[in-house]
Design a protein around this motif. Structure first.
Motif, PDB file in Angstrom:
ATOM      1  N   GLY A  49       3.183  15.667 -53.617  1.00  0.00           N
ATOM      2  CA  GLY A  49       4.243  15.931 -54.735  1.00  0.00           C
ATOM      3  C   GLY A  49       3.631  14.392 -55.627  1.00  0.00           C
ATOM      4  O   GLY A  49       2.644  14.246 -55.955  1.00  0.00           O
ATOM      5  N   GLU A  50       4.822  13.652 -55.940  1.00  0.00           N
ATOM      6  CA  GLU A  50       4.616  12.675 -56.755  1.00  0.00           C
ATOM      7  C   GLU A  50       4.164  11.215 -55.812  1.00  0.00           C
ATOM      8  O   GLU A  50       3.886  10.182 -56.192  1.00  0.00           O
ATOM      9  CB  GLU A  50       5.704  12.032 -57.434  1.00  0.00           C
ATOM     10  N   ASN A  51       4.178  11.415 -54.405  1.00  0.00           N
ATOM     11  CA  ASN A  51       3.940  10.594 -53.516  1.00  0.00           C
ATOM     12  C   ASN A  51       2.494  10.783 -52.707  1.00  0.00           C
ATOM     13  O   ASN A  51       1.729  11.695 -53.137  1.00  0.00           O
ATOM     14  CB  ASN A  51       5.059  10.217 -52.307  1.00  0.00           C
ATOM     15  N   PHE A  52       2.218  10.121 -51.686  1.00  0.00           N
ATOM     16  CA  PHE A  52       0.818  10.227 -50.963  1.00  0.00           C
ATOM     17  C   PHE A  52       1.057   9.939 -49.448  1.00  0.00           C
ATOM     18  O   PHE A  52       1.985   9.215 -48.946  1.00  0.00           O
ATOM     19  CB  PHE A  52      -0.164   9.004 -51.433  1.00  0.00           C
ATOM     20  N   VAL A  53       0.245  10.708 -48.881  1.00  0.00           N
ATOM     21  CA  VAL A  53       0.309  10.687 -47.468  1.00  0.00           C
ATOM     22  C   VAL A  53      -1.130   9.904 -46.807  1.00  0.00           C
ATOM     23  O   VAL A  53      -2.093  10.323 -47.257  1.00  0.00           O
ATOM     24  CB  VAL A  53       0.270  12.090 -46.758  1.00  0.00           C
ATOM     25  N   LEU A  54      -0.802   8.918 -46.076  1.00  0.00           N
ATOM     26  CA  LEU A  54      -2.046   8.272 -45.400  1.00  0.00           C
ATOM     27  C   LEU A  54      -2.664   9.114 -44.513  1.00  0.00           C
ATOM     28  O   LEU A  54      -2.183   9.923 -43.765  1.00  0.00           O
ATOM     29  CB  LEU A  54      -1.350   7.016 -44.735  1.00  0.00           C
ATOM     30  N   ILE A  55      -4.025   8.975 -44.750  1.00  0.00           N
ATOM     31  CA  ILE A  55      -4.991   9.726 -43.955  1.00  0.00           C
ATOM     32  C   ILE A  55      -6.004   8.769 -42.977  1.00  0.00           C
ATOM     33  O   ILE A  55      -6.030   8.861 -41.954  1.00  0.00           O
ATOM     34  CB  ILE A  55      -6.259  10.610 -45.002  1.00  0.00           C
ATOM     35  N   GLU A  56      -6.418   7.728 -43.801  1.00  0.00           N
ATOM     36  CA  GLU A  56      -7.022   6.660 -43.069  1.00  0.00           C
ATOM     37  C   GLU A  56      -6.632   5.226 -43.649  1.00  0.00           C
ATOM     38  O   GLU A  56      -6.652   5.010 -44.687  1.00  0.00           O
ATOM     39  CB  GLU A  56      -8.516   7.027 -43.141  1.00  0.00           C
ATOM     40  N   GLY A  57      -6.574   4.237 -42.802  1.00  0.00           N
ATOM     41  CA  GLY A  57      -6.410   2.818 -43.097  1.00  0.00           C
ATOM     42  C   GLY A  57      -5.064   2.349 -42.890  1.00  0.00           C
ATOM     43  O   GLY A  57      -4.612   1.589 -43.470  1.00  0.00           O
ATOM     44  N   LEU A  58      -4.324   2.850 -41.668  1.00  0.00           N
ATOM     45  CA  LEU A  58      -3.151   2.430 -41.203  1.00  0.00           C
ATOM     46  C   LEU A  58      -3.103   0.692 -41.178  1.00  0.00           C
ATOM     47  O   LEU A  58      -2.190   0.092 -41.760  1.00  0.00           O
ATOM     48  CB  LEU A  58      -2.858   2.986 -39.791  1.00  0.00           C
ATOM     49  N   HIS A  59      -4.075   0.097 -40.555  1.00  0.00           N
ATOM     50  CA  HIS A  59      -3.865  -1.041 -40.069  1.00  0.00           C
ATOM     51  C   HIS A  59      -3.925  -1.905 -41.563  1.00  0.00           C
ATOM     52  O   HIS A  59      -3.534  -3.245 -41.859  1.00  0.00           O
ATOM     53  CB  HIS A  59      -4.898  -1.831 -39.279  1.00  0.00           C
ATOM     54  N   ARG A  60      -5.035  -1.589 -42.479  1.00  0.00           N
ATOM     55  CA  ARG A  60      -5.130  -1.963 -43.828  1.00  0.00           C
ATOM     56  C   ARG A  60      -3.881  -1.975 -44.470  1.00  0.00           C
ATOM     57  O   ARG A  60      -3.189  -3.078 -45.020  1.00  0.00           O
ATOM     58  CB  ARG A  60      -6.384  -1.232 -44.429  1.00  0.00           C
ATOM     59  N   LEU A  61      -3.407  -0.909 -44.639  1.00  0.00           N
ATOM     60  CA  LEU A  61      -1.919  -0.610 -45.231  1.00  0.00           C
ATOM     61  C   LEU A  61      -0.838  -1.596 -44.635  1.00  0.00           C
ATOM     62  O   LEU A  61      -0.008  -2.293 -45.435  1.00  0.00           O
ATOM     63  CB  LEU A  61      -1.531   0.714 -45.289  1.00  0.00           C
ATOM     64  N   GLU A  62      -0.719  -1.551 -43.435  1.00  0.00           N
ATOM     65  CA  GLU A  62       0.257  -2.465 -42.743  1.00  0.00           C
ATOM     66  C   GLU A  62      -0.018  -4.024 -43.088  1.00  0.00           C
ATOM     67  O   GLU A  62       1.162  -4.769 -43.205  1.00  0.00           O
ATOM     68  CB  GLU A  62       0.601  -2.132 -41.165  1.00  0.00           C
ATOM     69  N   ALA A  63      -1.162  -4.465 -42.813  1.00  0.00           N
ATOM     70  CA  ALA A  63      -1.619  -5.722 -43.223  1.00  0.00           C
ATOM     71  C   ALA A  63      -1.039  -6.262 -44.607  1.00  0.00           C
ATOM     72  O   ALA A  63      -0.600  -7.376 -44.813  1.00  0.00           O
ATOM     73  CB  ALA A  63      -3.106  -6.245 -42.965  1.00  0.00           C
ATOM     74  N   LEU A  64      -1.562  -5.277 -45.520  1.00  0.00           N
ATOM     75  CA  LEU A  64      -0.931  -5.501 -46.960  1.00  0.00           C
ATOM     76  C   LEU A  64       0.334  -5.631 -47.184  1.00  0.00           C
ATOM     77  O   LEU A  64       1.094  -6.460 -47.959  1.00  0.00           O
ATOM     78  CB  LEU A  64      -1.673  -4.425 -47.943  1.00  0.00           C
ATOM     79  N   LYS A  65       1.354  -4.797 -46.517  1.00  0.00           N
ATOM     80  CA  LYS A  65       2.681  -4.771 -46.486  1.00  0.00           C
ATOM     81  C   LYS A  65       3.151  -6.198 -45.959  1.00  0.00           C
ATOM     82  O   LYS A  65       4.037  -6.668 -46.512  1.00  0.00           O
ATOM     83  CB  LYS A  65       3.126  -3.571 -45.839  1.00  0.00           C
ATOM     84  N   ALA A  66       2.485  -6.570 -44.926  1.00  0.00           N
ATOM     85  CA  ALA A  66       2.935  -7.823 -44.321  1.00  0.00           C
ATOM     86  C   ALA A  66       2.748  -9.052 -45.269  1.00  0.00           C
ATOM     87  O   ALA A  66       3.490  -9.898 -45.071  1.00  0.00           O
ATOM     88  CB  ALA A  66       2.235  -8.043 -42.831  1.00  0.00           C
ATOM     89  N   LEU A  67       1.836  -8.948 -45.873  1.00  0.00           N
ATOM     90  CA  LEU A  67       1.339 -10.109 -46.841  1.00  0.00           C
ATOM     91  C   LEU A  67       2.261 -10.006 -48.115  1.00  0.00           C
ATOM     92  O   LEU A  67       1.974 -10.707 -49.019  1.00  0.00           O
ATOM     93  CB  LEU A  67      -0.217  -9.865 -47.168  1.00  0.00           C
ATOM     94  N   GLY A  68       2.945  -8.906 -48.255  1.00  0.00           N
ATOM     95  CA  GLY A  68       3.889  -8.873 -49.607  1.00  0.00           C
ATOM     96  C   GLY A  68       3.162  -8.041 -50.637  1.00  0.00           C
ATOM     97  O   GLY A  68       3.813  -7.965 -51.669  1.00  0.00           O
ATOM     98  N   GLU A  69       2.176  -7.429 -50.422  1.00  0.00           N
ATOM     99  CA  GLU A  69       1.497  -6.876 -51.603  1.00  0.00           C
ATOM    100  C   GLU A  69       2.048  -5.624 -51.960  1.00  0.00           C
ATOM    101  O   GLU A  69       2.783  -4.999 -51.242  1.00  0.00           O
ATOM    102  CB  GLU A  69       0.065  -6.245 -51.229  1.00  0.00           C
ATOM    103  N   LYS A  70       2.038  -5.324 -53.290  1.00  0.00           N
ATOM    104  CA  LYS A  70       2.907  -4.014 -53.920  1.00  0.00           C
ATOM    105  C   LYS A  70       1.875  -2.880 -53.805  1.00  0.00           C
ATOM    106  O   LYS A  70       2.184  -1.999 -54.358  1.00  0.00           O
ATOM    107  CB  LYS A  70       3.454  -4.477 -55.218  1.00  0.00           C
ATOM    108  N   THR A  71       0.590  -3.151 -53.960  1.00  0.00           N
ATOM    109  CA  THR A  71      -0.631  -2.255 -54.317  1.00  0.00           C
ATOM    110  C   THR A  71      -1.463  -1.971 -53.252  1.00  0.00           C
ATOM    111  O   THR A  71      -1.799  -3.291 -52.606  1.00  0.00           O
ATOM    112  CB  THR A  71      -1.031  -2.271 -55.612  1.00  0.00           C
TER     113      THR A  71
END
Length: 82
Positions: A49-71
């Motif tokens: 739909g208007e969102n996305f589903v992660l296929i590959e890169g869980l640890h990269r995504l979670e690391a960026l979340k932990a760092l407070g990144e928005k993109t």
């Protein structure tokens, strides 16, 4: 050929089955590396739909979340219907 795109982190959904594979130590180490060198490898997502589903890169995504990144840098993969 895939084109690198910037995705809003809050629009990337992680499937429950994939989220269970998160290794906190690996994510923390990756976050430190991203602080030093930036995000080197894009994640892969598919449209939902208007969102996305992660296929590959869980640890990269979670690391960026932990760092407070928005993109997050990533590739939009077109899922094939079977």
């Amino acid at each position: 050929m895939l084109q690198k795109t910037v995705f809003p982190i809050n629009r990337v959904r992680v499937p429950v089955k994939r989220a269970k594979t998160l290794d906190i130590a690996k994510m923390t180490e990756l976050a430190e590396n991203i602080l030093e060198h930036g995000q080197l490898t894009p994640i892969r997502v598919r449209a939902d739909g208007e969102n996305f589903v992660l296929i590959e890169g869980l640890h990269r995504l979670e690391a960026l979340k932990a760092l407070g990144e928005k993109t997050v840098d990533g590739y939009l993969v077109h899922a094939r219907l079977h």
